[in-house]
Motif scaffolding. Structure first.
Motif, PDB file in Angstrom:
ATOM      1  N   ASP A   1       0.852  -1.186   0.000  1.00 58.46           N
ATOM      2  CA  ASP A   1       0.000   0.000   0.000  1.00 58.46           C
ATOM      3  C   ASP A   1       0.889   1.236   0.000  1.00 58.46           C
ATOM      4  O   ASP A   1       1.850   1.318   0.757  1.00 58.46           O
ATOM      5  N   THR A   2       0.542   2.199  -0.824  1.00 65.29           N
ATOM      6  CA  THR A   2       1.327   3.423  -0.912  1.00 65.29           C
ATOM      7  C   THR A   2       0.682   4.505  -0.048  1.00 65.29           C
ATOM      8  O   THR A   2      -0.478   4.387   0.353  1.00 65.29           O
ATOM      9  N   LYS A   3       1.420   5.574   0.193  1.00 63.85           N
ATOM     10  CA  LYS A   3       0.888   6.730   0.932  1.00 63.85           C
ATOM     11  C   LYS A   3      -0.311   7.319   0.189  1.00 63.85           C
ATOM     12  O   LYS A   3      -1.260   7.783   0.802  1.00 63.85           O
ATOM     13  N   VAL A   4      -0.238   7.319  -1.131  1.00 62.53           N
ATOM     14  CA  VAL A   4      -1.337   7.853  -1.933  1.00 62.53           C
ATOM     15  C   VAL A   4      -2.611   7.058  -1.669  1.00 62.53           C
ATOM     16  O   VAL A   4      -3.678   7.629  -1.446  1.00 62.53           O
ATOM     17  N   LEU A   5      -2.503   5.734  -1.669  1.00 61.66           N
ATOM     18  CA  LEU A   5      -3.670   4.884  -1.412  1.00 61.66           C
ATOM     19  C   LEU A   5      -4.235   5.155  -0.016  1.00 61.66           C
ATOM     20  O   LEU A   5      -5.448   5.292   0.158  1.00 61.66           O
ATOM     21  N   GLU A   6      -3.366   5.265   0.977  1.00 64.04           N
ATOM     22  CA  GLU A   6      -3.813   5.555   2.344  1.00 64.04           C
ATOM     23  C   GLU A   6      -4.580   6.875   2.396  1.00 64.04           C
ATOM     24  O   GLU A   6      -5.610   6.988   3.057  1.00 64.04           O
ATOM     25  N   ASN A   7      -4.083   7.898   1.690  1.00 62.64           N
ATOM     26  CA  ASN A   7      -4.750   9.196   1.688  1.00 62.64           C
ATOM     27  C   ASN A   7      -6.083   9.160   0.955  1.00 62.64           C
ATOM     28  O   ASN A   7      -7.036   9.816   1.366  1.00 62.64           O
ATOM     29  N   LEU A   8      -6.177   8.378  -0.112  1.00 63.98           N
ATOM     30  CA  LEU A   8      -7.457   8.247  -0.812  1.00 63.98           C
ATOM     31  C   LEU A   8      -8.478   7.507   0.057  1.00 63.98           C
ATOM     32  O   LEU A   8      -9.668   7.832   0.042  1.00 63.98           O
ATOM     33  N   GLU A   9      -8.017   6.521   0.817  1.00 62.68           N
ATOM     34  CA  GLU A   9      -8.914   5.818   1.741  1.00 62.68           C
ATOM     35  C   GLU A   9      -9.429   6.784   2.801  1.00 62.68           C
ATOM     36  O   GLU A   9     -10.611   6.778   3.142  1.00 62.68           O
ATOM     37  N   HIS A  10      -8.550   7.643   3.300  1.00 55.85           N
ATOM     38  CA  HIS A  10      -8.947   8.654   4.288  1.00 55.85           C
ATOM     39  C   HIS A  10      -9.970   9.615   3.677  1.00 55.85           C
ATOM     40  O   HIS A  10     -10.956   9.989   4.316  1.00 55.85           O
ATOM     41  N   LEU A  11      -9.760  10.000   2.448  1.00 57.03           N
ATOM     42  CA  LEU A  11     -10.674  10.904   1.745  1.00 57.03           C
ATOM     43  C   LEU A  11     -12.057  10.278   1.615  1.00 57.03           C
ATOM     44  O   LEU A  11     -13.078  10.941   1.792  1.00 57.03           O
ATOM     45  N   ALA A  12     -12.098   8.977   1.321  1.00 66.12           N
ATOM     46  CA  ALA A  12     -13.382   8.272   1.198  1.00 66.12           C
ATOM     47  C   ALA A  12     -14.091   8.188   2.548  1.00 66.12           C
ATOM     48  O   ALA A  12     -15.294   8.449   2.647  1.00 66.12           O
ATOM     49  N   MET A  13     -13.353   7.847   3.588  1.00 63.78           N
ATOM     50  CA  MET A  13     -13.957   7.682   4.915  1.00 63.78           C
ATOM     51  C   MET A  13     -14.394   9.012   5.521  1.00 63.78           C
ATOM     52  O   MET A  13     -15.468   9.116   6.102  1.00 63.78           O
ATOM     53  N   ARG A  14     -13.557  10.040   5.389  1.00 65.65           N
ATOM     54  CA  ARG A  14     -13.824  11.309   6.049  1.00 65.65           C
ATOM     55  C   ARG A  14     -14.762  12.211   5.260  1.00 65.65           C
ATOM     56  O   ARG A  14     -15.613  12.879   5.826  1.00 65.65           O
ATOM     57  N   TYR A  15     -14.581  12.258   3.934  1.00 71.63           N
ATOM     58  CA  TYR A  15     -15.338  13.215   3.126  1.00 71.63           C
ATOM     59  C   TYR A  15     -16.333  12.567   2.177  1.00 71.63           C
ATOM     60  O   TYR A  15     -17.074  13.264   1.492  1.00 71.63           O
ATOM     61  N   GLY A  16     -16.334  11.242   2.102  1.00 69.89           N
ATOM     62  CA  GLY A  16     -17.272  10.567   1.210  1.00 69.89           C
ATOM     63  C   GLY A  16     -16.953  10.750  -0.262  1.00 69.89           C
ATOM     64  O   GLY A  16     -17.829  10.670  -1.103  1.00 69.89           O
ATOM     65  N   VAL A  17     -15.682  11.012  -0.572  1.00 71.56           N
ATOM     66  CA  VAL A  17     -15.273  11.154  -1.969  1.00 71.56           C
ATOM     67  C   VAL A  17     -14.667   9.830  -2.407  1.00 71.56           C
ATOM     68  O   VAL A  17     -13.628   9.414  -1.902  1.00 71.56           O
ATOM     69  N   ASN A  18     -15.319   9.159  -3.336  1.00 65.69           N
ATOM     70  CA  ASN A  18     -14.909   7.820  -3.733  1.00 65.69           C
ATOM     71  C   ASN A  18     -13.802   7.858  -4.776  1.00 65.69           C
ATOM     72  O   ASN A  18     -13.694   8.809  -5.541  1.00 65.69           O
ATOM     73  N   SER A  19     -12.994   6.813  -4.783  1.00 69.68           N
ATOM     74  CA  SER A  19     -11.866   6.739  -5.707  1.00 69.68           C
ATOM     75  C   SER A  19     -11.677   5.329  -6.221  1.00 69.68           C
ATOM     76  O   SER A  19     -12.044   4.358  -5.566  1.00 69.68           O
ATOM     77  N   ILE A  20     -11.090   5.259  -7.395  1.00 67.41           N
ATOM     78  CA  ILE A  20     -10.499   4.025  -7.890  1.00 67.41           C
ATOM     79  C   ILE A  20      -9.007   4.298  -7.945  1.00 67.41           C
ATOM     80  O   ILE A  20      -8.576   5.334  -8.456  1.00 67.41           O
ATOM     81  N   HIS A  21      -8.218   3.398  -7.401  1.00 69.68           N
ATOM     82  CA  HIS A  21      -6.764   3.561  -7.390  1.00 69.68           C
ATOM     83  C   HIS A  21      -6.162   2.442  -8.216  1.00 69.68           C
ATOM     84  O   HIS A  21      -6.403   1.267  -7.961  1.00 69.68           O
ATOM     85  N   LYS A  22      -5.413   2.815  -9.244  1.00 68.68           N
ATOM     86  CA  LYS A  22      -4.717   1.820 -10.053  1.00 68.68           C
ATOM     87  C   LYS A  22      -3.240   2.154 -10.075  1.00 68.68           C
ATOM     88  O   LYS A  22      -2.860   3.323 -10.092  1.00 68.68           O
TER      89      LYS A  22
END
Length: 198
Positions: free
Chosen positions: A33-54
């Protein structure tokens, strides 16, 4: 090659806002897992902004993921931001020690980014001449290109990236988002030299 990870959606309230993240890694087969992935997960949990990470480790992987997004993903119209996490020099991105110019990338994305914003993390400094930016926008159909003038070795952009993405949850206008980003995070915008080409 490429690898994909759908991020958690428990708190996802607004199906109209998505981020599609492409991150260059040395080897997609190592499941780190990269720092970017961790931050996108935080964004989804905290702000409800969904992402696909490739992740991708070749230009073919980048193309494959882009084609899957454009042709196979029924939510494509809802992806407002294509988030690029690639190292590079000047106006090139680097994938596994191979450099590709933004002009080449524009041609790969020809007509495929209608109305989207292509946002670069500061793994790569974004410094475009006006003509280069206009060429990219004209060829791809993108609404804007954003990024930073300061390299990640000085200060990583992950915090400001998250703030930028979260503002799109409540605003549709790119200019309103950029204005609010500067109002709320003026010092960070200045320190990282946030840039938007449109």
């Amino acid at each position: 090659m490429l690898a994909e990870r759908q991020l958690p959606q428990e708190n996802f309230e607004d199906p109209d806002h998505f981020i599609f993240c492409l991150e260059a890694v040395p080897d997609v087969d190592s499941n780190t897992d990269t720092k970017v992935l961790e931050n996108l997960e935080h964004l989804a949990m905290r702000y409800g902004v969904n992402s696909i990470h490739k992740t991708c480790d070749t230009i073919e992987g980048l193309l494959e993921s882009l084609n899957a997004l454009v042709y196979d993903d029924h939510n494509f119209k809802n992806y407002e931001i294509i988030y690029f996490v690639f190292e590079g020099e000047e106006n090139n991105i680097c994938i596994n020690n191979y450099f590709y110019s933004l002009q080449e990338i524009a041609e790969l994305f020809e007509g495929k980014l209608q109305g989207k914003i292509l946002h670069f993390s500061n793994a790569k400094v974004l410094d475009l001449e006006a003509e280069e930016a206009q060429y990219f926008l004209a060829v791809t159909g993108a609404q804007g290109i954003s990024g930073y003038g300061v390299d990640q070795t000085i200060l990583p952009s992950l915090l400001l990236d998250k703030a930028f993405f979260s503002l799109f949850k409540n605003k549709d206008d790119m200019f309103d988002v950029v204005e609010e980003l500067h109002q709320r995070h003026y010092n960070l915008c200045k320190m990282l030299d946030f840039r938007m080409y449109y």
